[in-house]
Design a protein around this motif. Structure first.
Motif, short mmCIF file in Angstrom:
data_model
loop_
_atom_site.label_atom_id
_atom_site.label_comp_id
_atom_site.label_asym_id
_atom_site.label_seq_id
_atom_site.Cartn_x
_atom_site.Cartn_y
_atom_site.Cartn_z
N GLU A 78 19.07 2.26 5.37
CA GLU A 78 19.53 1.09 4.61
C GLU A 78 18.52 -0.04 4.68
N GLN A 79 17.97 -0.29 5.85
CA GLN A 79 17.01 -1.36 6.03
C GLN A 79 15.72 -1.08 5.27
N ARG A 80 15.25 0.17 5.32
CA ARG A 80 14.01 0.52 4.62
C ARG A 80 14.18 0.39 3.11
N VAL A 81 15.31 0.80 2.58
CA VAL A 81 15.55 0.69 1.14
C VAL A 81 15.48 -0.76 0.69
N LYS A 82 16.05 -1.64 1.46
CA LYS A 82 16.00 -3.07 1.12
C LYS A 82 14.56 -3.59 1.16
N GLU A 83 13.81 -3.21 2.20
CA GLU A 83 12.42 -3.67 2.32
C GLU A 83 11.57 -3.16 1.15
N GLN A 84 11.81 -1.90 0.76
CA GLN A 84 11.03 -1.32 -0.34
C GLN A 84 11.29 -2.07 -1.64
N ALA A 85 12.54 -2.37 -1.92
CA ALA A 85 12.87 -3.10 -3.15
C ALA A 85 12.21 -4.48 -3.14
N ASP A 86 12.23 -5.15 -2.00
CA ASP A 86 11.62 -6.48 -1.90
C ASP A 86 10.11 -6.41 -2.15
N ILE A 87 9.44 -5.40 -1.59
CA ILE A 87 7.99 -5.29 -1.75
C ILE A 87 7.63 -4.94 -3.18
N LEU A 88 8.40 -4.07 -3.81
CA LEU A 88 8.16 -3.74 -5.22
C LEU A 88 8.27 -4.98 -6.10
N ASP A 89 9.32 -5.77 -5.86
CA ASP A 89 9.50 -6.99 -6.65
C ASP A 89 8.36 -7.97 -6.41
N ARG A 90 7.92 -8.05 -5.17
CA ARG A 90 6.83 -8.96 -4.83
C ARG A 90 5.53 -8.56 -5.53
N ALA A 91 5.31 -7.25 -5.67
CA ALA A 91 4.06 -6.76 -6.25
C ALA A 91 3.89 -7.17 -7.71
N VAL A 92 4.99 -7.37 -8.42
CA VAL A 92 4.94 -7.64 -9.86
C VAL A 92 4.06 -8.84 -10.18
N ASP A 93 4.15 -9.86 -9.37
CA ASP A 93 3.41 -11.10 -9.65
C ASP A 93 1.89 -10.92 -9.62
N PHE A 94 1.43 -9.88 -8.94
CA PHE A 94 -0.02 -9.70 -8.77
C PHE A 94 -0.64 -8.83 -9.86
N VAL A 95 0.19 -8.15 -10.66
CA VAL A 95 -0.32 -7.19 -11.63
C VAL A 95 -0.68 -7.89 -12.94
N LYS A 96 -1.88 -7.65 -13.42
CA LYS A 96 -2.29 -8.22 -14.71
C LYS A 96 -1.53 -7.53 -15.84
N THR A 97 -1.66 -8.02 -17.04
CA THR A 97 -0.85 -7.51 -18.16
C THR A 97 -1.08 -6.04 -18.47
#
Length: 432
Positions: free
Chosen positions: A333-352
């Protein structure tokens, strides 16, 4: 030490692991320090017995009708090592330094009991509470997948193409009899027997000079599937000790820029020496919360963000067999939450026109396909690159790999049974 004495020592070590909940490596080290007379060959053999027992704990206990360390080790000798009752009886003889002699019940079980009719989690040697998760991933094949995940892993090496080609590395390591990995174009494999001591690769000139690194073939493929190319701007968001960072740097041929960071600066500690040894010159290590170490300036600039996500590690159980018995439901359960948070965080760094490459060393659907589906629901501007397209980066090996691996709508799943690698999941998420 005699083989019988080694078996008794393994029983003592396994008792410390199971009864005292000590990590396997710690228990083995403690036993070695308390028994200085034991040579390196003895310690390697005892470690092999202990790790094989942990890999086959559930099925060995089932065969013997008991979960004691002695029962698990005796059952393992039949289950994994293929010894019959007479051969095991010669080891458990009651003689000097040997375990107590086999009881009539133990001998009868060794001669008559089989795994016929056993539950999937017993045959597959994984915790019973994970059976539903394994069924989600593998259905009726879960026992077979689990059993393959309980075999001893080979020693895989990645040849650093910044320093030389695979043939050169194989020649320098000829005394270790390396074979070419079947899928990775830069991999070498050293197969280890049940009682074989892992070779001191770190002392080999090829390693010291940066020509090879220890890395499972599945991990090599995960990096290869990212498609990192010369001239790109790449962020390794969970770089840790730098295994995949080094692989990406070689793929990029020292051209472009590769930024390596991790939320825990302690995990980054080994990366600096490894980078120096590898000859990688296009890597910036960004240490979190240090002067000049923040990564906000990278937002919107990255061609690729690689996420080697924190996960349950179920795909690496061949190498860390004690981990599967220490794992608890709350960890998933803890890992699933961490993974979702990191995926969401990554979006801001990706160019178009960029992409996120999401990787786990897990076999569980909750951390893999379900995680990708959740991300796409939150970020409809991304789409999964078709796995059939992703694996074309293997070149001539792609067709065979496509038949071996599990290619799903969300990504690629590798397993010990299907591809002969550790378990890895890879999804390439492109901004569309």
């Amino acid at each position: 030490m005699t083989p019988a004495a080694r078996l008794q020592a393994a029983i003592e070590v396994l008792t410390a692991i199971l009864d005292d909940r000590r990590p396997a490596a710690d228990a083995l080290k403690g036993w070695g320090q308390a028994h200085r007379f034991a040579g390196s060959g003895d310690r390697a053999a005892i470690g092999g017995l202990v790790f094989d027992a942990l890999r086959r704990k559930a099925s060995s206990a089932y065969l013997m009708g008991a979960e004691t360390p002695r029962a698990v080790l005796i059952g393992m000798l039949k289950r994994e090592r293929g010894l019959d009752a007479d051969a095991i009886g010669k080891l458990a003889s009651g003689g000097q330094y040997a375990p107590e002699a086999l009881s009539d019940d133990e001998r009868a079980r060794l001669e008559t009991t089989s795994l016929d009719g056993a539950s999937a989690h017993v045959i597959g040697d994984y915790p019973e509470w994970l059976d539903d998760s394994f069924a989600q991933s593998f259905g009726d094949k879960r026992a077979e997948e689990g059993a393959a995940l309980s075999s001893r892993a080979p020693l895989d090496l990645r040849v650093n193409t910044l320093k030389g080609e695979r043939e050169k590395a194989a020649g320098q390591l000829a005394d270790l009899k390396p074979e070419l990995t079947p899928w990775s174009p830069c991999g070498l494999r050293i197969t280890l027997g049940a009682e074989a001591k892992a070779p001191p690769v770190h002392a080999e000139p090829a390693f010291i000079k940066g020509l090879v690194e220890v890395q499972d073939e599945g991990s090599q493929l995960a990096a290869l599937f990212s498609g990192a190319a010369a001239g790109e701007q790449v962020l390794d968001l969970c770089a840790g000790a730098g295994g995949k960072t080094l692989a990406l740097a070689a793929m990029m041929a020292n051209k472009g820029q590769l930024f390596a960071t991790d939320d825990d600066k302690r995990r980054l500690a080994p990366i600096h020496d490894r980078l120096t040894r590898s000859g990688a010159r296009n890597v910036q290590v960004r240490t979190p919360k240090s002067i000049g170490g923040e990564i906000d300036d990278l937002k919107g600039r990255m061609d690729m963000v690689l996420i080697d996500a924190p996960c349950t590690g179920t795909g690496a159980w061949r190498r860390n067999p004690d981990a599967k018995w220490r794992m608890r439901p709350g960890a998933l359960e803890q890992r699933v939450k961490e993974q979702a948070d990191i995926l969401d965080r990554a979006v801001d760094f990706v160019k178009t026109t960029g992409r996120i490459v999401y990787i786990t060393c897990s076999l569980l659907e909750a951390e893999n396909g379900a995680q990708v589906r959740g991300f796409l629901g939150r970020h409809p501007g991304f789409a999964v690159e078709p796995p059939a397209t992703t694996i074309k980066r293997l070149g001539a090996a792609a067709a065979g790999f496509a038949k071996a691996a599990r290619l799903g709508p969300e990504g690629i799943l590798m397993t010990p049974k299907s591809t002969g690698t550790d378990g890895f999941f890879v999804a390439v998420l492109r901004r569309s």
